[in-house]
Design a protein around this motif. Structure first.
Motif, PDB file in Angstrom:
ATOM      1  N   LEU A 322     -27.561 -28.303 -32.391  1.00  0.00           N
ATOM      2  CA  LEU A 322     -28.237 -27.685 -33.528  1.00  0.00           C
ATOM      3  C   LEU A 322     -28.384 -28.665 -34.690  1.00  0.00           C
ATOM      4  CD1 LEU A 322     -26.629 -24.118 -33.588  1.00  0.00           C
ATOM      5  CD2 LEU A 322     -28.905 -24.764 -32.799  1.00  0.00           C
ATOM      6  N   VAL A 323     -27.346 -29.467 -34.925  1.00  0.00           N
ATOM      7  CA  VAL A 323     -27.403 -30.444 -36.017  1.00  0.00           C
ATOM      8  C   VAL A 323     -28.491 -31.486 -35.749  1.00  0.00           C
ATOM      9  CG1 VAL A 323     -26.099 -32.275 -37.174  1.00  0.00           C
ATOM     10  CG2 VAL A 323     -24.989 -30.102 -36.678  1.00  0.00           C
ATOM     11  N   GLY A 324     -28.791 -31.725 -34.473  1.00  0.00           N
ATOM     12  CA  GLY A 324     -29.760 -32.768 -34.127  1.00  0.00           C
ATOM     13  C   GLY A 324     -31.197 -32.321 -34.023  1.00  0.00           C
ATOM     14  N   VAL A 325     -31.492 -31.015 -34.191  1.00  0.00           N
ATOM     15  CA  VAL A 325     -32.895 -30.574 -34.059  1.00  0.00           C
ATOM     16  C   VAL A 325     -33.700 -31.071 -35.255  1.00  0.00           C
ATOM     17  CG1 VAL A 325     -32.292 -28.536 -32.705  1.00  0.00           C
ATOM     18  CG2 VAL A 325     -32.462 -28.348 -35.180  1.00  0.00           C
ATOM     19  N   PRO A 326     -34.970 -31.447 -35.070  1.00  0.00           N
ATOM     20  CA  PRO A 326     -35.760 -32.027 -36.171  1.00  0.00           C
ATOM     21  C   PRO A 326     -36.245 -31.003 -37.190  1.00  0.00           C
ATOM     22  CG  PRO A 326     -37.085 -31.905 -34.183  1.00  0.00           C
ATOM     23  CD  PRO A 326     -35.693 -31.466 -33.800  1.00  0.00           C
ATOM     24  N   ASN A 340     -18.504 -19.452 -44.443  1.00  0.00           N
ATOM     25  CA  ASN A 340     -19.880 -19.882 -44.148  1.00  0.00           C
ATOM     26  C   ASN A 340     -20.271 -21.134 -44.915  1.00  0.00           C
ATOM     27  OD1 ASN A 340     -19.998 -17.574 -42.647  1.00  0.00           O
ATOM     28  ND2 ASN A 340     -21.196 -16.407 -44.119  1.00  0.00           N
ATOM     29  N   THR A 341     -19.962 -21.138 -46.244  1.00  0.00           N
ATOM     30  CA  THR A 341     -20.346 -22.280 -47.081  1.00  0.00           C
ATOM     31  C   THR A 341     -19.643 -23.552 -46.633  1.00  0.00           C
ATOM     32  OG1 THR A 341     -20.672 -20.778 -48.947  1.00  0.00           O
ATOM     33  CG2 THR A 341     -20.484 -23.116 -49.451  1.00  0.00           C
ATOM     34  N   THR A 342     -18.384 -23.428 -46.241  1.00  0.00           N
ATOM     35  CA  THR A 342     -17.630 -24.599 -45.778  1.00  0.00           C
ATOM     36  C   THR A 342     -18.278 -25.203 -44.528  1.00  0.00           C
ATOM     37  OG1 THR A 342     -15.572 -23.695 -46.662  1.00  0.00           O
ATOM     38  CG2 THR A 342     -15.373 -25.412 -45.003  1.00  0.00           C
ATOM     39  N   THR A 343     -18.677 -24.337 -43.604  1.00  0.00           N
ATOM     40  CA  THR A 343     -19.336 -24.822 -42.384  1.00  0.00           C
ATOM     41  C   THR A 343     -20.666 -25.485 -42.705  1.00  0.00           C
ATOM     42  OG1 THR A 343     -18.278 -23.108 -41.056  1.00  0.00           O
ATOM     43  CG2 THR A 343     -20.260 -24.118 -40.143  1.00  0.00           C
ATOM     44  N   LEU A 344     -21.465 -24.874 -43.585  1.00  0.00           N
ATOM     45  CA  LEU A 344     -22.754 -25.460 -43.967  1.00  0.00           C
ATOM     46  C   LEU A 344     -22.568 -26.830 -44.605  1.00  0.00           C
ATOM     47  CD1 LEU A 344     -24.741 -22.417 -45.415  1.00  0.00           C
ATOM     48  CD2 LEU A 344     -25.352 -23.801 -43.426  1.00  0.00           C
ATOM     49  N   CYS A 345     -21.570 -26.935 -45.490  1.00  0.00           N
ATOM     50  CA  CYS A 345     -21.353 -28.225 -46.165  1.00  0.00           C
ATOM     51  C   CYS A 345     -20.857 -29.283 -45.190  1.00  0.00           C
ATOM     52  CB  CYS A 345     -20.358 -28.037 -47.315  1.00  0.00           C
ATOM     53  SG  CYS A 345     -21.047 -27.116 -48.709  1.00  0.00           S
ATOM     54  N   ALA A 346     -20.074 -28.880 -44.197  1.00  0.00           N
ATOM     55  CA  ALA A 346     -19.626 -29.832 -43.178  1.00  0.00           C
ATOM     56  C   ALA A 346     -20.813 -30.344 -42.371  1.00  0.00           C
ATOM     57  CB  ALA A 346     -18.599 -29.166 -42.260  1.00  0.00           C
ATOM     58  N   ILE A 347     -21.756 -29.456 -42.076  1.00  0.00           N
ATOM     59  CA  ILE A 347     -22.961 -29.858 -41.335  1.00  0.00           C
ATOM     60  C   ILE A 347     -23.826 -30.783 -42.189  1.00  0.00           C
ATOM     61  CG2 ILE A 347     -25.132 -29.011 -40.372  1.00  0.00           C
ATOM     62  CD1 ILE A 347     -23.592 -26.511 -39.455  1.00  0.00           C
ATOM     63  N   LEU A 348     -24.011 -30.428 -43.473  1.00  0.00           N
ATOM     64  CA  LEU A 348     -24.833 -31.273 -44.350  1.00  0.00           C
ATOM     65  C   LEU A 348     -24.199 -32.647 -44.546  1.00  0.00           C
ATOM     66  CD1 LEU A 348     -26.160 -28.897 -47.155  1.00  0.00           C
ATOM     67  CD2 LEU A 348     -27.257 -29.620 -45.038  1.00  0.00           C
ATOM     68  N   ALA A 349     -22.869 -32.683 -44.627  1.00  0.00           N
ATOM     69  CA  ALA A 349     -22.192 -33.975 -44.771  1.00  0.00           C
ATOM     70  C   ALA A 349     -22.456 -34.863 -43.561  1.00  0.00           C
ATOM     71  CB  ALA A 349     -20.687 -33.759 -44.945  1.00  0.00           C
ATOM     72  N   TYR A 367     -19.007 -26.692 -53.491  1.00  0.00           N
ATOM     73  CA  TYR A 367     -18.625 -28.062 -53.154  1.00  0.00           C
ATOM     74  C   TYR A 367     -19.638 -29.031 -53.768  1.00  0.00           C
ATOM     75  CZ  TYR A 367     -15.768 -25.873 -49.490  1.00  0.00           C
ATOM     76  OH  TYR A 367     -14.861 -25.108 -48.810  1.00  0.00           O
ATOM     77  N   ARG A 368     -19.129 -30.026 -54.460  1.00  0.00           N
ATOM     78  CA  ARG A 368     -19.998 -31.077 -55.005  1.00  0.00           C
ATOM     79  C   ARG A 368     -20.110 -32.186 -53.971  1.00  0.00           C
ATOM     80  NH1 ARG A 368     -21.992 -28.777 -59.838  1.00  0.00           N
ATOM     81  NH2 ARG A 368     -20.325 -27.462 -60.663  1.00  0.00           N
ATOM     82  N   MET A 369     -21.343 -32.443 -53.507  1.00  0.00           N
ATOM     83  CA  MET A 369     -21.547 -33.410 -52.435  1.00  0.00           C
ATOM     84  C   MET A 369     -22.383 -34.580 -52.915  1.00  0.00           C
ATOM     85  SD  MET A 369     -22.100 -30.926 -49.114  1.00  0.00           S
ATOM     86  CE  MET A 369     -23.311 -29.871 -49.904  1.00  0.00           C
ATOM     87  N   GLU A 370     -21.855 -35.760 -52.706  1.00  0.00           N
ATOM     88  CA  GLU A 370     -22.522 -36.985 -53.130  1.00  0.00           C
ATOM     89  C   GLU A 370     -23.799 -37.198 -52.318  1.00  0.00           C
ATOM     90  OE1 GLU A 370     -22.848 -40.132 -55.695  1.00  0.00           O
ATOM     91  OE2 GLU A 370     -21.165 -38.728 -55.637  1.00  0.00           O
ATOM     92  N   GLY A 371     -24.900 -37.537 -53.029  1.00  0.00           N
ATOM     93  CA  GLY A 371     -26.147 -37.863 -52.349  1.00  0.00           C
ATOM     94  C   GLY A 371     -27.001 -36.666 -51.996  1.00  0.00           C
ATOM     95  N   ILE A 372     -26.580 -35.456 -52.385  1.00  0.00           N
ATOM     96  CA  ILE A 372     -27.324 -34.235 -52.077  1.00  0.00           C
ATOM     97  C   ILE A 372     -27.697 -33.541 -53.389  1.00  0.00           C
ATOM     98  CG2 ILE A 372     -27.194 -31.932 -51.019  1.00  0.00           C
ATOM     99  CD1 ILE A 372     -25.419 -33.135 -48.867  1.00  0.00           C
ATOM    100  N   THR A 373     -28.972 -33.183 -53.539  1.00  0.00           N
ATOM    101  CA  THR A 373     -29.437 -32.504 -54.757  1.00  0.00           C
ATOM    102  C   THR A 373     -29.092 -31.025 -54.661  1.00  0.00           C
ATOM    103  OG1 THR A 373     -31.264 -34.067 -54.954  1.00  0.00           O
ATOM    104  CG2 THR A 373     -31.434 -32.008 -56.199  1.00  0.00           C
ATOM    105  N   GLN A 374     -28.242 -30.546 -55.573  1.00  0.00           N
ATOM    106  CA  GLN A 374     -27.774 -29.166 -55.535  1.00  0.00           C
ATOM    107  C   GLN A 374     -28.266 -28.402 -56.764  1.00  0.00           C
ATOM    108  OE1 GLN A 374     -23.590 -30.805 -54.652  1.00  0.00           O
ATOM    109  NE2 GLN A 374     -23.549 -28.793 -53.669  1.00  0.00           N
ATOM    110  N   ILE A 375     -28.813 -27.214 -56.550  1.00  0.00           N
ATOM    111  CA  ILE A 375     -29.372 -26.390 -57.624  1.00  0.00           C
ATOM    112  C   ILE A 375     -28.621 -25.072 -57.691  1.00  0.00           C
ATOM    113  CG2 ILE A 375     -31.470 -25.299 -58.518  1.00  0.00           C
ATOM    114  CD1 ILE A 375     -33.061 -27.297 -56.775  1.00  0.00           C
ATOM    115  N   GLN A 376     -28.224 -24.691 -58.898  1.00  0.00           N
ATOM    116  CA  GLN A 376     -27.508 -23.443 -59.119  1.00  0.00           C
ATOM    117  C   GLN A 376     -28.492 -22.305 -59.385  1.00  0.00           C
ATOM    118  OE1 GLN A 376     -23.913 -22.525 -59.519  1.00  0.00           O
ATOM    119  NE2 GLN A 376     -24.975 -20.567 -59.403  1.00  0.00           N
ATOM    120  N   VAL A 377     -28.332 -21.184 -58.679  1.00  0.00           N
ATOM    121  CA  VAL A 377     -29.167 -19.998 -58.895  1.00  0.00           C
ATOM    122  C   VAL A 377     -28.769 -19.328 -60.207  1.00  0.00           C
ATOM    123  CG1 VAL A 377     -29.642 -17.655 -58.045  1.00  0.00           C
ATOM    124  CG2 VAL A 377     -29.608 -19.585 -56.455  1.00  0.00           C
TER     125      VAL A 377
END
Length: 608
Positions: A322-326, A340-349, A367-377
């Motif tokens: 799943l991580v490798g699909v284009p 859920n959020t922890t799993t998503l952030c692990a995949i994005l990392a 989670y604050r992730m380096e190199g990823i643009t994060q927007i707060q709702v």
């Protein structure tokens, strides 16, 4: 003879200068300390009034366990871990809190007129005799670490017992808190100290929430630890200071302490050691005073690597696929607080790189992730998931994370984004992976669009890990054993079911930490055909199981058989998987991805 054995009159069993000399010589013979160190420590002990064993431990020259084990050999007082002892409530009731706090002892057992007390230092003859007269019972001694005793006292006698005890002495027995000046009450340093102790203990136990709840005769304190609310004992006298405690929290959060009729919110920034935490404070008026909730957020939260989430070596290849699909939509499902959020952030990392642009829309950003643009709702100003998603598409992203699909508008934009070449991740609240398909259709997304864009669904729950310090092997009840045996007939004979007795390390719950159980469904052509034809989720689930899906319950049983979690935890979070129309458990066939080969050994798990 019995009185002489337990009264503590034999000097060899108790603290003396001779005992410290023998301790030094013994450690010297073991080669863990030098003669120069002994001489230096002895001279400092004479100047400071501290004892040799205290200095050895305080300065980390010799470990506390090593010192206590050596003293045990010299005095014949056994050294034990409290995790190995079942503490009797009768023994706790026998020793008043004042005595426990003054002498720093922890009662363990009471048998045949003899009480066993745990101490972290060899007691002197005078202390032993004083306790014998106070308790009017013979005493046996056990050496335990200071941390074990401190945690046990907090659990059995209440958090902040010493602080509340001194406050009650200062206030006097007949002083009531009703009708007094709140600002004067909260300025009392003892109340502030008690609140600090509550926050510190919650952080130490890795709690996510603190609940302070007043009732007519009690003030209840509870921490949410590993997703479960756990009562934290407090001294009975704390009820007299319930208004002061609430007002103290409000002052720390810069809230109006005079307003007690309306709900209001605030924030506290605290430091514990080298870490900083944000506490989101919410206060509600109740019939017996103000109830306080504090959500603890670590300002330096670190995400977990994909390999350490708890995926089996069988499930990991599906997730890697799943991580490798284009492009397409990948959903993580489960209730709030299921990781859920922890799993998503692990995949994005895993996906993050200089060549890939990732933009997220989250509520809140956990989670604050380096190199990823994060927007707060911010829904108050119209900055919703749907509005952010429209704007994100103008910024040429490769991968998009939508914190949650809550409505048809967000779902349709996510689907359109995936159909135009983007990889979209999001969360959805459903009971299992196949239900995510029907949930999107129920929202109003056309079935053919769902079939075209949906690549896979990962459902998950969090179960508590059995504490490794106090775990013991148990046998599950026959109905549970029969269900597991039916699912895994070849694995069941080698299963090792564990359960924690409860110890200071796990706050006497038997659990410490959490791990996720997963249900990973790949949407292949056979499942797409069912989706287009609008078939119900139970048919989709049956086809997915036929294709090798391991259900949430089945993954839970695998972790229970491996001794990672208990069968009670699996029952708590995962419902029984049944064959549609029969009520019988699904027989799970563990297969290696892409082959017909059957895998009969227990899957491997990360122990981190």
């Amino acid at each position: 003879m019995n009185e002489e054995k337990h009264s503590g009159l034999s000097e060899k069993r108790f603290f003396s200068d001779q005992l410290m000399f023998e301790l030094a010589e013994n450690l010297l013979q073991q080669g863990v300390i030098t003669r120069e160190q002994i001489q230096d420590l002895m001279s400092r002990a004479n100047l400071t009034g501290r004892t040799l064993d205290e200095l050895l431990i305080k300065e980390s020259i010799v470990s506390e366990e090593k010192v206590l084990q050596t003293l045990s050999q010299l005095t014949n007082i056994p050294f034990k871990h409290i995790a190995d002892i079942t503490i009797q409530p009768e023994a706790v009731k026998k020793v008043p809190a004042r005595v426990v706090l003054r002498y720093q002892v922890m009662p363990l057992t009471l048998n045949g007129g003899v009480i066993t007390l745990a101490v972290s230092r060899v007691p002197s003859i005078s202390v032993a005799e004083s306790l014998r007269l106070l308790l009017d019972v013979a005493i046996d001694w056990v050496l335990c670490t200071e941390a074990d005793i401190s945690k046990s006292i907090k659990h059995f006698y209440g958090l902040g017992a010493e602080t509340i005890d001194s406050l009650m002495e200062t206030a006097g027995e007949n002083v009531e808190m009703e009708g007094t000046d709140v600002s004067v009450e909260t300025s009392e340093p003892g109340v502030m100290r008690f609140v600090n102790q509550v926050i510190t203990e919650a952080i130490r136990l890795n709690a996510t929430d603190i609940h302070i709840e007043p009732f007519e005769d009690t003030l209840r304190l509870r921490f949410r630890i590993d997703g479960v609310l756990q009562p934290i004992p407090v001294p009975p006298g704390v009820i007299r200071f319930r208004k002061a405690v609430a007002s103290c929290v409000k002052i720390l959060a810069n809230m109006n302490i005079a307003e007690r009729r309306k709900p209001h919110d605030g924030r506290i920034k605290v430091r514990c050691g080298n870490e900083e935490f944000d506490l989101r404070v919410s206060v509600l008026p109740t019939a017996h005073g103000e109830t306080v909730n504090m959500r603890i957020l670590n300002r330096k939260s670190m995400f977990i690597d994909l390999e350490n989430l708890g995926l089996t070596d069988i499930q990991m290849p599906f997730v890697e696929h799943l991580v490798g699909v284009p492009h397409g939509v990948i959903l993580i499902t489960g209730p709030t607080g299921s990781g859920n959020t922890t799993t998503l952030c692990a995949i994005l990392a895993r996906l993050s790189s200089p060549e890939v642009k990732i933009i997220t829309a989250e509520d809140p950003i956990e989670y604050r992730m380096e190199g990823i643009t994060q927007i707060q709702v911010h829904t108050q100003i119209g900055l919703t998931f749907a509005n952010i998603l429209r704007s994100i598409l103008r910024h040429d992203p490769d991968i998009i994370l939508v914190g949650e699909i809550r409505d048809l508008e967000t779902a349709e934009i996510a689907v359109q984004a995936s159909l135009t070449g983007h990889l979209v991740f999001s969360t959805l609240h459903t009971n299992d992976a196949p239900s995510a398909v029907t949930r999107l259709v129920d929202m109003g997304v056309e079935p053919f669009l769902v079939a075209s864009c949906l690549e896979g669904v990962i459902a998950q729950r969090l179960v508590r890990r059995v504490c490794t310090m106090c775990s013991e092997q148990v046998t599950p009840p026959e109905p549970i054993a029969e269900e597991i045996r039916t699912m895994f007939p070849e694995l069941f004979p080698s299963a090792k079911f564990l359960k924690g007795r409860g110890c200071p390390e796990c706050n006497f719950t038997g659990y410490r930490g959490r791990i996720a159980i997963f249900e990973v469904m790949i949407v292949d052509d056979s499942i797409r055909s069912l989706v287009v034809r609008g078939r119900p989720s139970n048919e989709i689930k049956s086809k997915a199981i036929e294709n090798g899906l391991i259900t949430l319950r089945a993954d839970g049983w695998l972790k229970a058989m491996a001794g990672i979690t208990s069968f009670e935890e699996v029952i708590r979070v995962a419902r029984k998987a049944e064959v549609p129309g029969t009520g019988a458990p699904v027989a799970v066939r563990i297969k290696l991805p892409g082959t017909g080969e059957k895998k009969t050994e227990l899957p491997k798990y990360s122990r981190k």
